[in-house]
Design a protein around this motif. Structure first.
Motif, PDB file in Angstrom:
ATOM      1  N   VAL A  99     -11.005  21.045  26.866  1.00  0.00           N
ATOM      2  CA  VAL A  99     -11.482  21.262  27.933  1.00  0.00           C
ATOM      3  C   VAL A  99     -10.551  21.714  29.458  1.00  0.00           C
ATOM      4  CG1 VAL A  99     -14.158  20.188  27.384  1.00  0.00           C
ATOM      5  CG2 VAL A  99     -11.783  18.517  29.348  1.00  0.00           C
ATOM      6  N   THR A 100      -9.360  21.105  28.446  1.00  0.00           N
ATOM      7  CA  THR A 100      -8.285  21.470  30.044  1.00  0.00           C
ATOM      8  C   THR A 100      -7.319  22.813  29.909  1.00  0.00           C
ATOM      9  OG1 THR A 100      -7.169  18.490  29.803  1.00  0.00           O
ATOM     10  CG2 THR A 100      -6.212  20.455  30.437  1.00  0.00           C
ATOM     11  N   GLU A 101      -7.500  22.637  28.776  1.00  0.00           N
ATOM     12  CA  GLU A 101      -7.206  24.546  28.148  1.00  0.00           C
ATOM     13  C   GLU A 101      -8.666  25.296  28.233  1.00  0.00           C
ATOM     14  OE1 GLU A 101      -4.997  26.389  27.045  1.00  0.00           O
ATOM     15  OE2 GLU A 101      -3.361  25.258  26.592  1.00  0.00           O
ATOM     16  N   ALA A 102     -10.152  25.272  27.918  1.00  0.00           N
ATOM     17  CA  ALA A 102     -11.166  26.152  27.991  1.00  0.00           C
ATOM     18  C   ALA A 102     -11.848  25.848  29.677  1.00  0.00           C
ATOM     19  CB  ALA A 102     -11.933  25.281  27.661  1.00  0.00           C
ATOM     20  N   GLY A 103     -11.411  24.556  30.376  1.00  0.00           N
ATOM     21  CA  GLY A 103     -11.707  24.816  31.948  1.00  0.00           C
ATOM     22  C   GLY A 103     -11.784  26.006  32.227  1.00  0.00           C
ATOM     23  N   ARG A 104     -10.130  26.769  31.967  1.00  0.00           N
ATOM     24  CA  ARG A 104      -9.742  27.877  32.959  1.00  0.00           C
ATOM     25  C   ARG A 104     -10.679  28.711  33.466  1.00  0.00           C
ATOM     26  NH1 ARG A 104      -4.604  26.484  30.324  1.00  0.00           N
ATOM     27  NH2 ARG A 104      -4.797  28.613  28.769  1.00  0.00           N
ATOM     28  N   ALA A 105     -12.300  28.459  32.357  1.00  0.00           N
ATOM     29  CA  ALA A 105     -12.931  29.398  32.363  1.00  0.00           C
ATOM     30  C   ALA A 105     -13.641  29.821  33.764  1.00  0.00           C
ATOM     31  CB  ALA A 105     -13.923  29.575  31.287  1.00  0.00           C
ATOM     32  N   ASP A 106     -14.059  30.977  34.270  1.00  0.00           N
ATOM     33  CA  ASP A 106     -14.454  31.002  35.288  1.00  0.00           C
ATOM     34  C   ASP A 106     -16.021  30.294  35.685  1.00  0.00           C
ATOM     35  OD1 ASP A 106     -12.585  33.049  36.071  1.00  0.00           O
ATOM     36  OD2 ASP A 106     -13.473  34.501  35.440  1.00  0.00           O
ATOM     37  N   ASN A 107     -16.691  29.937  35.050  1.00  0.00           N
ATOM     38  CA  ASN A 107     -17.933  29.542  35.156  1.00  0.00           C
ATOM     39  C   ASN A 107     -18.237  27.936  35.149  1.00  0.00           C
ATOM     40  OD1 ASN A 107     -17.706  29.379  32.318  1.00  0.00           O
ATOM     41  ND2 ASN A 107     -19.945  30.173  31.930  1.00  0.00           N
ATOM     42  N   VAL A 108     -16.520  28.001  35.308  1.00  0.00           N
ATOM     43  CA  VAL A 108     -16.302  25.272  35.030  1.00  0.00           C
ATOM     44  C   VAL A 108     -16.252  25.795  36.181  1.00  0.00           C
ATOM     45  CG1 VAL A 108     -15.015  23.653  33.971  1.00  0.00           C
ATOM     46  CG2 VAL A 108     -15.820  26.193  32.419  1.00  0.00           C
ATOM     47  N   ALA A 109     -17.214  24.894  36.495  1.00  0.00           N
ATOM     48  CA  ALA A 109     -17.080  23.973  38.915  1.00  0.00           C
ATOM     49  C   ALA A 109     -16.082  22.724  38.136  1.00  0.00           C
ATOM     50  CB  ALA A 109     -18.623  23.921  38.697  1.00  0.00           C
ATOM     51  N   GLY A 110     -16.094  22.425  37.263  1.00  0.00           N
ATOM     52  CA  GLY A 110     -15.812  20.853  37.361  1.00  0.00           C
ATOM     53  C   GLY A 110     -15.879  20.511  36.316  1.00  0.00           C
ATOM     54  N   ILE A 111     -14.568  19.205  35.779  1.00  0.00           N
ATOM     55  CA  ILE A 111     -14.458  18.455  34.293  1.00  0.00           C
ATOM     56  C   ILE A 111     -14.479  17.165  34.420  1.00  0.00           C
ATOM     57  CG2 ILE A 111     -12.789  18.459  32.794  1.00  0.00           C
ATOM     58  CD1 ILE A 111     -11.719  21.205  34.070  1.00  0.00           C
ATOM     59  N   VAL A 112     -15.528  16.558  33.544  1.00  0.00           N
ATOM     60  CA  VAL A 112     -15.575  15.473  33.530  1.00  0.00           C
ATOM     61  C   VAL A 112     -14.838  14.575  32.556  1.00  0.00           C
ATOM     62  CG1 VAL A 112     -16.978  13.781  32.838  1.00  0.00           C
ATOM     63  CG2 VAL A 112     -17.665  15.225  34.871  1.00  0.00           C
ATOM     64  N   TYR A 113     -13.976  13.743  32.522  1.00  0.00           N
ATOM     65  CA  TYR A 113     -12.906  13.542  31.506  1.00  0.00           C
ATOM     66  C   TYR A 113     -13.946  11.983  30.721  1.00  0.00           C
ATOM     67  CZ  TYR A 113      -9.551  16.441  32.464  1.00  0.00           C
ATOM     68  OH  TYR A 113      -8.559  18.108  31.993  1.00  0.00           O
ATOM     69  N   PRO A 119      -4.509  16.252  30.229  1.00  0.00           N
ATOM     70  CA  PRO A 119      -2.468  16.574  30.110  1.00  0.00           C
ATOM     71  C   PRO A 119      -2.573  17.537  30.529  1.00  0.00           C
ATOM     72  CG  PRO A 119      -4.255  17.891  28.485  1.00  0.00           C
ATOM     73  CD  PRO A 119      -5.187  16.719  29.155  1.00  0.00           C
ATOM     74  N   ASP A 120      -1.077  16.798  31.284  1.00  0.00           N
ATOM     75  CA  ASP A 120      -0.769  18.370  31.945  1.00  0.00           C
ATOM     76  C   ASP A 120       0.195  18.689  31.262  1.00  0.00           C
ATOM     77  OD1 ASP A 120       0.418  19.931  34.151  1.00  0.00           O
ATOM     78  OD2 ASP A 120       1.620  17.796  35.159  1.00  0.00           O
ATOM     79  N   GLU A 121       0.859  20.305  32.091  1.00  0.00           N
ATOM     80  CA  GLU A 121       1.447  21.625  31.212  1.00  0.00           C
ATOM     81  C   GLU A 121       2.004  20.922  30.212  1.00  0.00           C
ATOM     82  OE1 GLU A 121       3.283  26.217  32.753  1.00  0.00           O
ATOM     83  OE2 GLU A 121       1.929  24.334  33.811  1.00  0.00           O
ATOM     84  N   PRO A 185       0.975  22.001  22.838  1.00  0.00           N
ATOM     85  CA  PRO A 185       1.124  21.769  23.755  1.00  0.00           C
ATOM     86  C   PRO A 185       0.308  22.286  24.936  1.00  0.00           C
ATOM     87  CG  PRO A 185       2.723  23.844  23.903  1.00  0.00           C
ATOM     88  CD  PRO A 185       2.182  22.132  22.173  1.00  0.00           C
ATOM     89  N   VAL A 186      -0.451  22.247  25.865  1.00  0.00           N
ATOM     90  CA  VAL A 186      -1.429  22.688  26.477  1.00  0.00           C
ATOM     91  C   VAL A 186      -0.982  23.789  27.322  1.00  0.00           C
ATOM     92  CG1 VAL A 186      -3.535  20.877  26.671  1.00  0.00           C
ATOM     93  CG2 VAL A 186      -1.397  21.076  27.892  1.00  0.00           C
ATOM     94  N   GLY A 187      -1.422  24.561  27.814  1.00  0.00           N
ATOM     95  CA  GLY A 187      -1.169  25.435  29.090  1.00  0.00           C
ATOM     96  C   GLY A 187      -1.543  24.968  30.568  1.00  0.00           C
ATOM     97  N   GLU A 188      -1.215  25.929  31.684  1.00  0.00           N
ATOM     98  CA  GLU A 188      -2.118  25.307  32.936  1.00  0.00           C
ATOM     99  C   GLU A 188      -3.459  24.440  32.810  1.00  0.00           C
ATOM    100  OE1 GLU A 188      -1.320  25.252  36.967  1.00  0.00           O
ATOM    101  OE2 GLU A 188       0.301  25.532  35.646  1.00  0.00           O
ATOM    102  N   PRO A 189      -3.112  23.135  33.554  1.00  0.00           N
ATOM    103  CA  PRO A 189      -4.462  22.518  33.187  1.00  0.00           C
ATOM    104  C   PRO A 189      -5.268  22.481  34.568  1.00  0.00           C
ATOM    105  CG  PRO A 189      -3.131  21.419  34.758  1.00  0.00           C
ATOM    106  CD  PRO A 189      -2.412  22.353  33.966  1.00  0.00           C
ATOM    107  N   ALA A 190      -6.886  23.156  33.456  1.00  0.00           N
ATOM    108  CA  ALA A 190      -7.915  23.459  34.565  1.00  0.00           C
ATOM    109  C   ALA A 190      -7.802  22.744  36.055  1.00  0.00           C
ATOM    110  CB  ALA A 190      -9.311  23.546  33.858  1.00  0.00           C
ATOM    111  N   TRP A 191      -7.825  20.824  35.432  1.00  0.00           N
ATOM    112  CA  TRP A 191      -8.144  19.949  36.556  1.00  0.00           C
ATOM    113  C   TRP A 191      -7.096  20.604  38.223  1.00  0.00           C
ATOM    114  CZ3 TRP A 191      -3.457  17.843  37.698  1.00  0.00           C
ATOM    115  CH2 TRP A 191      -2.181  17.762  36.392  1.00  0.00           C
ATOM    116  N   ARG A 192      -5.808  21.337  37.947  1.00  0.00           N
ATOM    117  CA  ARG A 192      -5.320  21.607  38.959  1.00  0.00           C
ATOM    118  C   ARG A 192      -6.435  22.494  39.738  1.00  0.00           C
ATOM    119  NH1 ARG A 192      -0.436  19.892  38.805  1.00  0.00           N
ATOM    120  NH2 ARG A 192       0.720  19.887  37.841  1.00  0.00           N
TER     121      ARG A 192
END
Length: 258
Positions: A99-113, A119-121, A185-192
């Protein structure tokens, strides 16, 4: 109509318009997409699904193939593309990487872990797990590069607060992830860029609770601690559903303020 009456009428119309806009913005997000982690598949989320569905949420559980992080992210985005509006994206365990990766999708409003890696980038699951090791030592590998948790310790290390029969079934039906997924490794984390919440299972033996706290604090997540095993989604579905529902309400409140 004099000037004062015109001003009052205009003000009333404006106020009505603003009230209507605020009411529209205040509608809580109704789409919930859940990415399960390694070892246990999405069927364990049935109770969370039912609790949220009863409250009007549209819940979809992704079944990632667990063959690579890239494929698992693609499977999650496939489900996100099917949503009819903004969604809350939920990840458990290795699902936190997804979800840290997939969460960058435009329609993701928030993420619950939920008892998850956050992870960070540039970080991999193995990087993170090695910093503050978990209590379990039961993870082993097949000859063709897939991982599993020794069934002899599965109940104690993954699902200690579930009935014995249920934990034993989970041990015998576990999903084997590709070891390569844990090394990617993950890319830019969506939680940022997006609000996040983190449920920490304080009795977790699969991910060290101190590691979860460190990751959540770094991300600025809203933290909720629950006395539970790694299988908190199955053992305490009410607590998990509550965090997701509260995230939806908080996101609605933020929309009104904005």
């Amino acid at each position: 109509m004099n000037l004062n009456q015109t001003t009052l009428l205009a003000g009333g119309v404006l106020a009505m318009g603003l009230t209507g806009a605020a009411a529209a913005q205040a509608e809580p997000i109704r789409n919930v997409v859940i990415a399960h982690g390694a070892l246990a598949d999405g069927s364990g989320w049935r109770k969370v699904h039912d609790l949220l569905t009863a409250k009007g949420f549209a819940v979809t559980v992704v079944q990632p193939p667990m063959t690579s992080l890239e494929e698992d992210v693609r499977a999650t985005r496939r489900i996100l593309d099917m949503q009819d509006g903004p969604a809350i994206l939920v990840g458990h365990s290795y699902g936190g990487m997804i979800v840290t990766e997939a969460g960058r999708a435009d329609n993701v409003a928030g993420i619950v872990y939920v008892a998850a890696f956050q992870p960070d980038e540039g970080e991999t699951l193995l990087d993170l797990a090695g910093r503050i090791p978990a209590a379990t030592t039961g993870i082993t590998s097949t000859t063709d590069g897939f991982l599993y948790l020794d069934p002899e310790v599965f109940a104690a290390d993954f699902a200690a607060d579930l009935p014995k029969e249920e934990a034993e079934f989970m041990a015998r039906s576990q999903v084997f992830p590709a070891a390569a997924a844990f090394e990617t490794p993950v890319g830019e984390p969506a939680w940022r860029a997006k609000p996040s919440w983190a449920l920490i299972a304080t009795e977790d033996r699969a991910i060290n609770p101190d590691l979860m706290r460190t990751m959540a604090e770094r991300a600025g997540s809203t933290i909720v601690e629950v006395t539970a095993s790694h299988a908190v989604f199955a053992s305490q579905p009410e607590a998990v559903a509550s965090v997701i529902e509260n995230a939806a309400l908080a996101l609605a409140d933020q929309a009104v303020v904005q």
